[in-house]
Design an enzyme around this catalytic site. Sequence first.
Site, PDB file in Angstrom:
ATOM      1  N   TYR A   1       1.132  -0.886  -0.184  1.00  0.00           N
ATOM      2  CA  TYR A   1      -0.037  -0.216   0.076  1.00  0.00           C
ATOM      3  C   TYR A   1       0.745   1.069  -0.007  1.00  0.00           C
ATOM      4  O   TYR A   1       0.216   2.265  -0.391  1.00  0.00           O
ATOM      5  CB  TYR A   1      -1.350  -0.260   1.185  1.00  0.00           C
ATOM      6  CG  TYR A   1      -2.201  -1.449   1.196  1.00  0.00           C
ATOM      7  CD1 TYR A   1      -2.721  -1.127   0.111  1.00  0.00           C
ATOM      8  CD2 TYR A   1      -1.573  -2.327   2.067  1.00  0.00           C
ATOM      9  CE1 TYR A   1      -3.875  -2.361   0.527  1.00  0.00           C
ATOM     10  CE2 TYR A   1      -2.273  -3.505   2.071  1.00  0.00           C
ATOM     11  CZ  TYR A   1      -4.151  -3.125   0.869  1.00  0.00           C
ATOM     12  OH  TYR A   1      -4.428  -4.667   0.795  1.00  0.00           O
TER      13      TYR A   1
ATOM     14  N   ARG B   1      -9.628 -11.199  -4.414  1.00  0.00           N
ATOM     15  CA  ARG B   1      -9.884 -10.774  -4.940  1.00  0.00           C
ATOM     16  C   ARG B   1     -10.083 -10.027  -5.876  1.00  0.00           C
ATOM     17  O   ARG B   1     -10.404  -8.578  -6.019  1.00  0.00           O
ATOM     18  CB  ARG B   1      -8.503  -9.739  -3.852  1.00  0.00           C
ATOM     19  CG  ARG B   1      -7.954  -9.908  -2.793  1.00  0.00           C
ATOM     20  CD  ARG B   1      -6.740  -8.918  -2.264  1.00  0.00           C
ATOM     21  NE  ARG B   1      -5.926  -8.993  -1.083  1.00  0.00           N
ATOM     22  CZ  ARG B   1      -6.666  -8.715   0.348  1.00  0.00           C
ATOM     23  NH1 ARG B   1      -8.246  -7.412  -0.137  1.00  0.00           N
ATOM     24  NH2 ARG B   1      -5.917  -8.944   1.320  1.00  0.00           N
TER      25      ARG B   1
ATOM     26  N   ASP C   1     -26.017  -2.272  -2.500  1.00  0.00           N
ATOM     27  CA  ASP C   1     -27.146  -1.992  -2.365  1.00  0.00           C
ATOM     28  C   ASP C   1     -26.992   0.265  -2.584  1.00  0.00           C
ATOM     29  O   ASP C   1     -28.072   0.858  -2.914  1.00  0.00           O
ATOM     30  CB  ASP C   1     -27.812  -2.352  -1.871  1.00  0.00           C
ATOM     31  CG  ASP C   1     -27.871  -3.811  -2.425  1.00  0.00           C
ATOM     32  OD1 ASP C   1     -28.030  -4.194  -3.196  1.00  0.00           O
ATOM     33  OD2 ASP C   1     -29.102  -4.816  -1.288  1.00  0.00           O
TER      34      ASP C   1
ATOM     35  N   HIS D   1     -15.165  -7.017  -1.946  1.00  0.00           N
ATOM     36  CA  HIS D   1     -15.335  -8.267  -2.123  1.00  0.00           C
ATOM     37  C   HIS D   1     -16.579  -9.475  -1.124  1.00  0.00           C
ATOM     38  O   HIS D   1     -16.590 -10.078  -1.196  1.00  0.00           O
ATOM     39  CB  HIS D   1     -14.293  -9.131  -1.789  1.00  0.00           C
ATOM     40  CG  HIS D   1     -12.833  -8.687  -1.969  1.00  0.00           C
ATOM     41  ND1 HIS D   1     -12.598  -8.155  -3.134  1.00  0.00           N
ATOM     42  CD2 HIS D   1     -11.806  -7.684  -1.054  1.00  0.00           C
ATOM     43  CE1 HIS D   1     -11.465  -7.295  -3.401  1.00  0.00           C
ATOM     44  NE2 HIS D   1     -10.672  -6.867  -2.159  1.00  0.00           N
TER      45      HIS D   1
ATOM     46  N   HIS E   1      -9.138   1.620  -5.916  1.00  0.00           N
ATOM     47  CA  HIS E   1      -7.975   0.246  -4.830  1.00  0.00           C
ATOM     48  C   HIS E   1      -6.528   1.498  -5.560  1.00  0.00           C
ATOM     49  O   HIS E   1      -6.105   0.696  -6.737  1.00  0.00           O
ATOM     50  CB  HIS E   1      -8.231  -0.789  -5.670  1.00  0.00           C
ATOM     51  CG  HIS E   1      -9.525  -1.498  -6.120  1.00  0.00           C
ATOM     52  ND1 HIS E   1     -10.030  -1.928  -4.076  1.00  0.00           N
ATOM     53  CD2 HIS E   1     -10.722  -1.476  -6.035  1.00  0.00           C
ATOM     54  CE1 HIS E   1     -11.772  -2.108  -4.433  1.00  0.00           C
ATOM     55  NE2 HIS E   1     -11.404  -1.841  -5.894  1.00  0.00           N
TER      56      HIS E   1
ATOM     57  N   ASN F   1     -13.249   3.968  -1.886  1.00  0.00           N
ATOM     58  CA  ASN F   1     -12.806   2.774  -2.206  1.00  0.00           C
ATOM     59  C   ASN F   1     -12.946   2.054  -1.112  1.00  0.00           C
ATOM     60  O   ASN F   1     -12.931   2.226   0.226  1.00  0.00           O
ATOM     61  CB  ASN F   1     -10.755   3.429  -1.745  1.00  0.00           C
ATOM     62  CG  ASN F   1      -9.796   2.172  -1.633  1.00  0.00           C
ATOM     63  OD1 ASN F   1     -10.491   0.769  -1.177  1.00  0.00           O
ATOM     64  ND2 ASN F   1      -8.752   2.002  -1.436  1.00  0.00           N
TER      65      ASN F   1
ATOM     66  N   SER G   1      -4.080  -1.131  -5.021  1.00  0.00           N
ATOM     67  CA  SER G   1      -2.998  -2.174  -5.457  1.00  0.00           C
ATOM     68  C   SER G   1      -4.209  -2.309  -6.338  1.00  0.00           C
ATOM     69  O   SER G   1      -4.980  -2.132  -6.041  1.00  0.00           O
ATOM     70  CB  SER G   1      -2.537  -3.374  -4.313  1.00  0.00           C
ATOM     71  OG  SER G   1      -4.182  -3.853  -3.768  1.00  0.00           O
TER      72      SER G   1
END
Length: 148
Positions: A22, A111, A87, A80, A100, A74, A102
């Site tokens: 990260y 992922r 929703d 996931h 994201h 993010n 990464s």
Amino acid sequence: MQILVLHGPNLNLLGSREPAVYGHTTLAQIDEQLARQAREAGATLQSFQSNHEGALIDRVQAARADGTGFIVINPGGLTHTSVALRDALAAVALPFVEVHLSNVHRREAFRHHSYFSDLAQGVIAGLGPAGYRAAVAFALEQLASSGV
């Protein structure tokens, strides 16, 4: 023109959490860069981070009425797993970009699936903090062209 940037679980640990994945940039540094970018374009930007799914859902729902014209999100690990956050984004019907830090497609197989990507205007992965800046630049362009 108002942009909301949402950061999901564990992003408060940026700068110290798995820097090989990260990076060393902190969440505060990212938020400051984004706020400056928005200000320079004549827009406002609010950032919100939570480790709690319900708090993120509440903030998405509040965006419907607070003048937000675009969301950059993010979702972190909720990417996931969270049908409920998906929703909420669908319900408010505000355009958003999924970001994201990464490249999730170079990581563990679990992922590779996102509950958000098919609703998003775009998805940016693997560019580190520059991905947030690209998403905000896109949001600013979209807001300017729509007159929001």
